[in-house]
Design a protein around this motif. Structure first.
Motif, PDB file in Angstrom:
ATOM      1  N   ARG A  66     -83.899  -5.472 -11.815  1.00  0.00           N
ATOM      2  CA  ARG A  66     -82.615  -6.117 -12.071  1.00  0.00           C
ATOM      3  C   ARG A  66     -81.644  -5.670 -10.999  1.00  0.00           C
ATOM      4  O   ARG A  66     -81.732  -4.563 -10.499  1.00  0.00           O
ATOM      5  N   PRO A  67     -80.687  -6.505 -10.633  1.00  0.00           N
ATOM      6  CA  PRO A  67     -79.690  -6.088  -9.668  1.00  0.00           C
ATOM      7  C   PRO A  67     -78.992  -4.810 -10.144  1.00  0.00           C
ATOM      8  O   PRO A  67     -78.608  -4.706 -11.305  1.00  0.00           O
ATOM      9  N   ALA A  68     -78.896  -3.854  -9.223  1.00  0.00           N
ATOM     10  CA  ALA A  68     -78.256  -2.601  -9.576  1.00  0.00           C
ATOM     11  C   ALA A  68     -76.794  -2.652  -9.175  1.00  0.00           C
ATOM     12  O   ALA A  68     -76.401  -3.391  -8.290  1.00  0.00           O
ATOM     13  N   ALA A  69     -75.989  -1.852  -9.833  1.00  0.00           N
ATOM     14  CA  ALA A  69     -74.575  -1.800  -9.495  1.00  0.00           C
ATOM     15  C   ALA A  69     -74.409  -1.070  -8.180  1.00  0.00           C
ATOM     16  O   ALA A  69     -75.255  -0.312  -7.756  1.00  0.00           O
ATOM     17  N   GLY A  70     -73.289  -1.292  -7.515  1.00  0.00           N
ATOM     18  CA  GLY A  70     -73.028  -0.559  -6.292  1.00  0.00           C
ATOM     19  C   GLY A  70     -72.941  -1.487  -5.108  1.00  0.00           C
ATOM     20  O   GLY A  70     -72.738  -2.685  -5.243  1.00  0.00           O
ATOM     21  N   ASP A  71     -73.119  -0.915  -3.920  1.00  0.00           N
ATOM     22  CA  ASP A  71     -72.956  -1.695  -2.701  1.00  0.00           C
ATOM     23  C   ASP A  71     -74.007  -2.777  -2.575  1.00  0.00           C
ATOM     24  O   ASP A  71     -73.781  -3.810  -1.992  1.00  0.00           O
ATOM     25  N   SER A  72     -75.195  -2.522  -3.066  1.00  0.00           N
ATOM     26  CA  SER A  72     -76.263  -3.495  -2.899  1.00  0.00           C
ATOM     27  C   SER A  72     -76.712  -3.984  -4.265  1.00  0.00           C
ATOM     28  O   SER A  72     -77.778  -3.647  -4.734  1.00  0.00           O
ATOM     29  N   ASP A  73     -75.892  -4.768  -4.895  1.00  0.00           N
ATOM     30  CA  ASP A  73     -76.256  -5.183  -6.238  1.00  0.00           C
ATOM     31  C   ASP A  73     -77.021  -6.489  -6.260  1.00  0.00           C
ATOM     32  O   ASP A  73     -77.549  -6.870  -7.280  1.00  0.00           O
ATOM     33  N   GLY A  74     -77.116  -7.160  -5.125  1.00  0.00           N
ATOM     34  CA  GLY A  74     -77.905  -8.379  -5.066  1.00  0.00           C
ATOM     35  C   GLY A  74     -77.340  -9.506  -5.893  1.00  0.00           C
ATOM     36  O   GLY A  74     -77.920 -10.566  -5.988  1.00  0.00           O
ATOM     37  N   ARG A 154     -87.512 -13.351  -4.140  1.00  0.00           N
ATOM     38  CA  ARG A 154     -87.623 -12.316  -3.125  1.00  0.00           C
ATOM     39  C   ARG A 154     -87.659 -10.958  -3.800  1.00  0.00           C
ATOM     40  O   ARG A 154     -87.041 -10.745  -4.841  1.00  0.00           O
ATOM     41  N   ASP A 155     -88.396 -10.060  -3.169  1.00  0.00           N
ATOM     42  CA  ASP A 155     -88.553  -8.731  -3.752  1.00  0.00           C
ATOM     43  C   ASP A 155     -87.442  -7.786  -3.292  1.00  0.00           C
ATOM     44  O   ASP A 155     -87.054  -6.877  -4.004  1.00  0.00           O
ATOM     45  N   SER A 156     -86.972  -7.974  -2.050  1.00  0.00           N
ATOM     46  CA  SER A 156     -85.927  -7.068  -1.557  1.00  0.00           C
ATOM     47  C   SER A 156     -84.570  -7.714  -1.771  1.00  0.00           C
ATOM     48  O   SER A 156     -84.374  -8.898  -1.489  1.00  0.00           O
ATOM     49  N   LEU A 157     -83.661  -6.940  -2.289  1.00  0.00           N
ATOM     50  CA  LEU A 157     -82.342  -7.473  -2.572  1.00  0.00           C
ATOM     51  C   LEU A 157     -81.500  -7.525  -1.306  1.00  0.00           C
ATOM     52  O   LEU A 157     -81.647  -6.700  -0.416  1.00  0.00           O
ATOM     53  N   VAL A 158     -80.622  -8.504  -1.255  1.00  0.00           N
ATOM     54  CA  VAL A 158     -79.679  -8.615  -0.150  1.00  0.00           C
ATOM     55  C   VAL A 158     -78.609  -7.544  -0.329  1.00  0.00           C
ATOM     56  O   VAL A 158     -78.088  -7.367  -1.425  1.00  0.00           O
ATOM     57  N   ARG A 159     -78.308  -6.816   0.748  1.00  0.00           N
ATOM     58  CA  ARG A 159     -77.262  -5.804   0.638  1.00  0.00           C
ATOM     59  C   ARG A 159     -75.909  -6.483   0.493  1.00  0.00           C
ATOM     60  O   ARG A 159     -75.597  -7.441   1.193  1.00  0.00           O
ATOM     61  N   ASP A 160     -75.119  -5.961  -0.409  1.00  0.00           N
ATOM     62  CA  ASP A 160     -73.794  -6.516  -0.659  1.00  0.00           C
ATOM     63  C   ASP A 160     -72.787  -5.444  -0.289  1.00  0.00           C
ATOM     64  O   ASP A 160     -72.492  -4.561  -1.077  1.00  0.00           O
ATOM     65  N   THR A 161     -72.284  -5.504   0.943  1.00  0.00           N
ATOM     66  CA  THR A 161     -71.459  -4.425   1.466  1.00  0.00           C
ATOM     67  C   THR A 161     -69.979  -4.745   1.327  1.00  0.00           C
ATOM     68  O   THR A 161     -69.532  -5.812   1.762  1.00  0.00           O
ATOM     69  N   ARG A 162     -69.254  -3.823   0.752  1.00  0.00           N
ATOM     70  CA  ARG A 162     -67.816  -4.039   0.530  1.00  0.00           C
ATOM     71  C   ARG A 162     -66.948  -3.231   1.488  1.00  0.00           C
ATOM     72  O   ARG A 162     -65.752  -3.425   1.532  1.00  0.00           O
ATOM     73  N   LYS A 163     -67.572  -2.268   2.179  1.00  0.00           N
ATOM     74  CA  LYS A 163     -66.767  -1.417   3.071  1.00  0.00           C
ATOM     75  C   LYS A 163     -67.084  -1.751   4.520  1.00  0.00           C
ATOM     76  O   LYS A 163     -68.229  -1.669   4.937  1.00  0.00           O
ATOM     77  N   LEU A 164     -66.063  -2.116   5.248  1.00  0.00           N
ATOM     78  CA  LEU A 164     -66.238  -2.440   6.656  1.00  0.00           C
ATOM     79  C   LEU A 164     -65.324  -1.550   7.481  1.00  0.00           C
ATOM     80  O   LEU A 164     -64.176  -1.329   7.115  1.00  0.00           O
ATOM     81  N   PHE A 165     -65.849  -1.049   8.578  1.00  0.00           N
ATOM     82  CA  PHE A 165     -64.985  -0.291   9.477  1.00  0.00           C
ATOM     83  C   PHE A 165     -65.317  -0.685  10.903  1.00  0.00           C
ATOM     84  O   PHE A 165     -66.458  -1.002  11.223  1.00  0.00           O
ATOM     85  N   ARG A 166     -64.326  -0.680  11.734  1.00  0.00           N
ATOM     86  CA  ARG A 166     -64.525  -1.080  13.119  1.00  0.00           C
ATOM     87  C   ARG A 166     -64.451   0.137  14.024  1.00  0.00           C
ATOM     88  O   ARG A 166     -63.707   1.082  13.756  1.00  0.00           O
ATOM     89  N   SER A 167     -65.212   0.093  15.084  1.00  0.00           N
ATOM     90  CA  SER A 167     -65.220   1.196  16.033  1.00  0.00           C
ATOM     91  C   SER A 167     -65.711   0.663  17.372  1.00  0.00           C
ATOM     92  O   SER A 167     -65.821  -0.550  17.555  1.00  0.00           O
ATOM     93  N   GLU A 168     -66.003   1.608  18.291  1.00  0.00           N
ATOM     94  CA  GLU A 168     -66.541   1.210  19.592  1.00  0.00           C
ATOM     95  C   GLU A 168     -67.800   1.996  19.856  1.00  0.00           C
ATOM     96  O   GLU A 168     -67.891   3.177  19.517  1.00  0.00           O
TER      97      GLU A 168
END
Ligand SMILES: Nc1ncnc2c1ncn2[C@@H]1O[C@H](COP(=O)(O)OP(=O)(O)OP(=O)(O)O)[C@@H](O)[C@H]1O
Length: 265
Positions: A66-74, A154-168
Motif C-alpha cells: 500500500r502507498p506509504a506516508a511520507g515523501d514517497s507515498d505513491g 507497477r511494483d515500484s512507487l513513484v517518488r513524491d517529493t515535496r522538498k526542493l532546494f536549488r544549488s550549483e
C-alpha cells in the motif's frame, strides 16, 4: 515548481521476470518462455503476455503493498495546486518559498485539488445537471478509486517529493535542483519544457518536464477543466502504469506554495 517525476532519458524500463519487449513481427518458433501466472489468460491475450503486465490491458491485479506516508507515498499529491513563489530565470528551477504569498489556488487551501474535484462532482450529481441521464463516473474518480484500492501495474512507487532546494554543481557551476544537475533543454511540449538533468547519486541522465502551475491553471482545455486537470490526470495514470512503450515516471516534485512543478522521466 510542479516537479512531476524523472524518467531515465531514452532508456526503457528494466524487464521483470516473465516480461519481454514488444515484438511487432513475432517468430512463432521463438516464443518467449513465460512462467504460468495467475493473471495470464490464454489465446490471443496470452500472445501479449510477453510485452507487458496485464494491468495495462485491463487485467488489473491488486498489489500487496500500500502507498506509504511520507515523501514517497505513491498517491496523488495533495498539494499540487498550492501557489508557489517567484519564478526562476529559465523556468527550470524551483525558486524558493514565498512566505508572503498566503493565498491558495481556487481560494481554498484546506482541501486538495482532488478533494475539490470530488466535491464538485458530487454537487453536480445532486444538482442533476438538468437532464435525466444517470451520473457518469469521471476519469479522475476512476483513477483515484483504483489508486486508493491499491490497483496498479507497477511494483515500484513513484517518488513524491515535496522538498526542493536549488544549488550549483561545485565542479561545473551548473544549476542544480535537489540531486539533479541542469544540462540543457531537450524539447518543449504543450504546457512546458523538457530539460536534461544528471542525477549525481547514480550518474544517469533524466528528462524533467517543468511546468508552471500558474500558466496551467489559466489554460482551459474544456469548459470545466484546465490544463492542470489534464496534467494531474496524466500523472495519476503514469503513477500506476509500467509499460515498455510508456515513459517511466520516476519522481514527482511539487513544492507547497511553489510556482512550478516538474515531472522527471
Ligand atoms: N524521456 C524523454 N527522453 C528524451 N526526450 C524527451 C523525453 N520526454 C520528452 N522529451 C522531449 O521533449 C519534447 C516535449 O515533450 P513533452 O512530453 O513535454 O510534450 P509532448 O508529449 O510532445 O506533447 P504534449 O505536451 O502535448 O503532451 C518531446 O517531443 C521530446 O523531444
Amino acid at each position: 515548481f510542479l516537479v512531476f517525476g524523472f524518467f531515465p532519458l531514452a532508456s526503457p524500463s528494466p524487464l521483470r521476470p516473465g516480461q519481454a519487449r514488444v515484438s511487432f513481427a513475432p517468430d512463432p518458433r521463438r516464443r518467449p518462455s513465460v512462467k504460468p501466472h495467475p493473471f495470464r489468460p490464454s489465446g490471443m491475450a496470452a500472445d501479449m503476455a510477453g510485452c507487458c503486465c496485464f494491468s495495462c490491458f485491463g487485467f488489473l491485479r491488486k498489489l500487496h503493498h500500500r502507498p506509504a506516508a511520507g515523501d514517497s507515498d505513491g498517491a496523488p499529491s495533495k498539494d499540487l495546486l498550492l501557489p508557489l513563489p517567484r519564478s526562476s530565470d529559465d523556468g527550470s528551477f524551483y525558486a524558493g518559498d514565498d512566505p508572503d504569498n498566503s493565498s491558495s489556488f481556487l481560494g481554498d487551501e484546506s482541501r486538495s485539488f482532488y478533494e475539490r474535484e470530488e466535491e464538485d462532482y458530487l454537487l453536480r450529481q445532486s444538482d442533476g445537471d438538468g437532464d435525466d441521464e444517470p451520473p457518469r463516473k469521471r476519469s479522475e474518480d476512476i483513477i483515484l478509486s483504483r489508486a486508493r484500492n491499491g490497483f496498479a501495474c507497477r511494483d515500484s512507487l513513484v517518488r513524491d517529493t515535496r522538498k526542493l532546494f536549488r544549488s550549483e554543481d561545485e565542479t561545473t557551476g551548473c544549476k542544480m535542483i535537489n540531486q539533479y544537475v541542469h544540462l540543457g533543454k531537450i524539447g518543449a511540449g504543450s504546457y512546458g519544457k523538457v530539460v536534461k538533468y544528471r542525477n549525481i547519486k547514480d550518474g544517469r541522465l533524466y528528462a524533467i518536464k517543468v511546468l508552471s502551475k500558474h500558466y496551467m491553471l489559466k489554460v482551459r482545455v474544456v469548459r470545466s477543466e484546465t490544463a492542470m486537470t489534464d496534467v494531474l490526470r496524466e500523472v495519476s495514470l503514469m503513477k500506476m502504469l509500467d509499460h515498455p512503450n510508456i515513459v517511466n515516471l520516476i519522481e514527482f516534485l511539487s513544492m507547497l506554495r511553489g510556482k512550478w512543478c516538474a515531472i522527471t522521466v
